[in-house]
Enzyme design. Structure first.
Site, PDB file in Angstrom:
ATOM      1  N   LEU A   1      -4.086  -5.072  -6.175  1.00 55.57           N
ATOM      2  CA  LEU A   1      -3.373  -6.351  -6.193  1.00 55.57           C
ATOM      3  C   LEU A   1      -2.666  -6.543  -4.844  1.00 55.57           C
ATOM      4  O   LEU A   1      -1.469  -6.356  -4.725  1.00 55.57           O
ATOM      5  CB  LEU A   1      -2.363  -6.298  -7.345  1.00 55.57           C
ATOM      6  CG  LEU A   1      -1.951  -7.582  -8.026  1.00 55.57           C
ATOM      7  CD1 LEU A   1      -3.155  -8.373  -8.526  1.00 55.57           C
ATOM      8  CD2 LEU A   1      -1.027  -7.275  -9.193  1.00 55.57           C
ATOM      9  N   HIS A   2      -3.443  -6.945  -3.836  1.00 53.40           N
ATOM     10  CA  HIS A   2      -2.886  -6.993  -2.467  1.00 53.40           C
ATOM     11  C   HIS A   2      -1.785  -8.052  -2.290  1.00 53.40           C
ATOM     12  O   HIS A   2      -0.598  -7.747  -2.278  1.00 53.40           O
ATOM     13  CB  HIS A   2      -3.995  -7.294  -1.453  1.00 53.40           C
ATOM     14  CG  HIS A   2      -5.091  -6.276  -1.394  1.00 53.40           C
ATOM     15  ND1 HIS A   2      -4.873  -4.966  -1.059  1.00 53.40           N
ATOM     16  CD2 HIS A   2      -6.416  -6.394  -1.609  1.00 53.40           C
ATOM     17  CE1 HIS A   2      -6.031  -4.311  -1.076  1.00 53.40           C
ATOM     18  NE2 HIS A   2      -6.979  -5.161  -1.410  1.00 53.40           N
ATOM     19  N   ASP A   3      -2.180  -9.294  -2.079  1.00 49.58           N
ATOM     20  CA  ASP A   3      -1.224 -10.333  -1.667  1.00 49.58           C
ATOM     21  C   ASP A   3      -0.085 -10.594  -2.652  1.00 49.58           C
ATOM     22  O   ASP A   3       1.041 -10.859  -2.231  1.00 49.58           O
ATOM     23  CB  ASP A   3      -1.959 -11.663  -1.417  1.00 49.58           C
ATOM     24  CG  ASP A   3      -2.873 -11.582  -0.208  1.00 49.58           C
ATOM     25  OD1 ASP A   3      -2.749 -10.624   0.571  1.00 49.58           O
ATOM     26  OD2 ASP A   3      -3.706 -12.493  -0.041  1.00 49.58           O
TER      27      ASP A   3
END
Ligand SMILES: [Ca+2]
Length: 319
Positions: free
Chosen positions: A242-244
Site C-alpha cells: 500500500l504505497h501512496d
C-alpha cells in the site's frame, strides 16, 4: 483544530486513487489542490484520472492543475502495475469537471508564496515523481518558506528497488527532480519501500474494504483486486504493498509510524544505480540529516485506519 492545508502532487495511479479517496473524507485536511504529473501514466491520463477520482469521491470542488509533461531531463517511464488506463481495468464515467487553466507549477508558486507571506504553511503530499515541485523550486526557491513539510512516497533504502535493482519507480522516473527536492532544505518525511512493503493489501482485506465502503465499494474492490502482485516470493504473501496511501495515514495517524533521521542522497549520474536513494545512517557524509525516513509501520493499525476512513463513503453525510 484548524485543518491541515495540503496539496496532493500525484500521478494516479491505483494507489494514488486510494490515497485521494482517503483524503477526501478526512475533515482534518483542507485540500487546496491536486497537481497530477507525468508518471504512472502520461500527463493527459493522470489529469483525467484525477478529475474522475474527484467525481467518484464526491469532491468536484477540489481544483486540479495539470503539471509537467516530462521529467526534468530523462525520457518518461510509466508504471507497470496500473493497467492500461492507470486505474487497472476500471472504467470510470467521463469527467464533467475540467482541469484549471493555471499550470501546477504556477499554482505551487502562487500558493506557496502566499503561504510564506502569511505564515500559514502548506503540507505537500508527494505521491509521484517530484517534477512539478522541483521545477517550481527552480523557478522560485523562496517558495520553500511556504512549505510546512513534504510527506513523500518514494525511494528504497534497506530494501532493493521495485523498478530496477536499486531504485523505486518515483525516484527513477525523475531522479533529478528528487535531487532538487532533497537538496531544498524543506523538512521531509520519506515513506520508501522499506515502509510500504510492511503494509500488504491482501485479498482478505480487499473483501473487507469492499464490504464497508458504501457507494464506492465496487470501484474500490476492482482497483484493489487489480493491485494484487501475486508474488509471494518477494512479498511473503499475496496482495500488493500500500504505497501512496501511507502518506495520508502518516499525516493523520503518525503514532502508527516510527522514523529515523538521515541525510539522503539521490543518484542521478550513474545509469546502473540511477534513482537510488542512499541514506547516511551513520553520519559518514558529515552533513546534517535532511529527512525523517519511516522505518517501522504498524500494519494492522494502518489497515484499520483505512477501513475507518473509507467506511465513511457508506455514510449519508458524504455526497
Ligand atoms: Ca503514485
Amino acid at each position: 483544530m484548524k485543518p491541515i492545508s495540503i496539496i496532493v502532487d500525484c500521478d494516479p495511479g491505483i494507489d494514488d486513487t486510494i490515497a485521494l479517496l482517503t483524503a477526501f473524507v478526512s475533515p482534518e485536511l483542507n485540500i487546496l489542490g491536486i497537481t497530477p504529473v507525468c508518471g504512472n501514466q502520461p500527463l493527459e491520463r493522470t489529469v483525467r484520472n484525477a478529475l474522475q477520482v474527484c467525481e467518484l469521491g464526491g469532491r468536484p470542488d477540489i481544483p486540479v492543475f495539470a503539471g509537467c509533461f516530462r521529467p526534468m531531463l530523462r525520457e518518461p517511464i510509466h508504471g507497470q502495475f496500473h493497467g492500461k488506463t492507470g486505474l487497472g481495468n476500471t472504467v470510470l464515467p467521463e469527467p464533467e469537471k475540467v482541469a484549471e487553466s493555471k499550470s501546477a507549477v504556477d499554482f505551487l508558486i502562487e500558493t506557496l508564496t502566499e503561504a510564506a507571506r502569511t505564515g500559514e504553511r502548506v503540507t505537500l503530499c508527494c505521491l509521484g515523481p517530484m517534477t512539478n515541485l522541483a521545477v517550481a523550486l527552480r523557478m522560485k526557491p523562496q517558495i520553500a518558506e511556504g512549505v510546512e513539510r513534504i510527506v513523500m512516497m518514494g525511494g528504497a533504502y534497506r530494501e532493493p528497488g521495485n523498478r530496477t535493482m536499486t531504485s523505486e519507480f518515483n525516484m527513477l522516473a525523475d531522479p533529478h527532480a528528487a535531487h532538487v527536492v532533497f537538496s531544498s532544505g524543506i523538512p521531509l518525511v520519506a515513506l520508501a519501500l522499506d515502509a510500504t512493503h510492511q503494509v500488504m493489501l491482501k485479498p482478505e482485506h480487499v473483501a473487507e474494504f469492499s464490504r464497508v465502503s458504501g457507494r464506492i465499494s465496487q470501484t474500490l474492490a476492482e482497483l484493489m483486486a487489480f493491485w494484487d502482485r501475486n508474488d509471494v516470493r518477494r512479498y511473503g504473501s499475496r496482495g500488493g504493498p500500500l504505497h501512496d496511501p501511507l502518506v495520508m495515514a502518516y499525516i493523520l495517524a503518525p503514532h502508527l509510524f516510527q522514523t529515523e533521521k538521515a541525510r539522503v542522497f539521490v543518484e542521478h549520474e550513474s545509469e546502473l544505480c540511477m534513482g537510488q536513494t542512499i541514506a547516511d545512517w551513520y553520519g559518514k557524509s558529515g552533513l546534517e540529516p535532511n529527512a525523517d525516513i519511516v522505518t517501522k509501520v504498524d500494519a494492522e493499525g494502518v489497515i484499520a485506519f483505512f477501513l475507518d476512513r473509507l467506511s465513511r463513503y457508506a455514510e449519508k453525510a458524504v455526497a
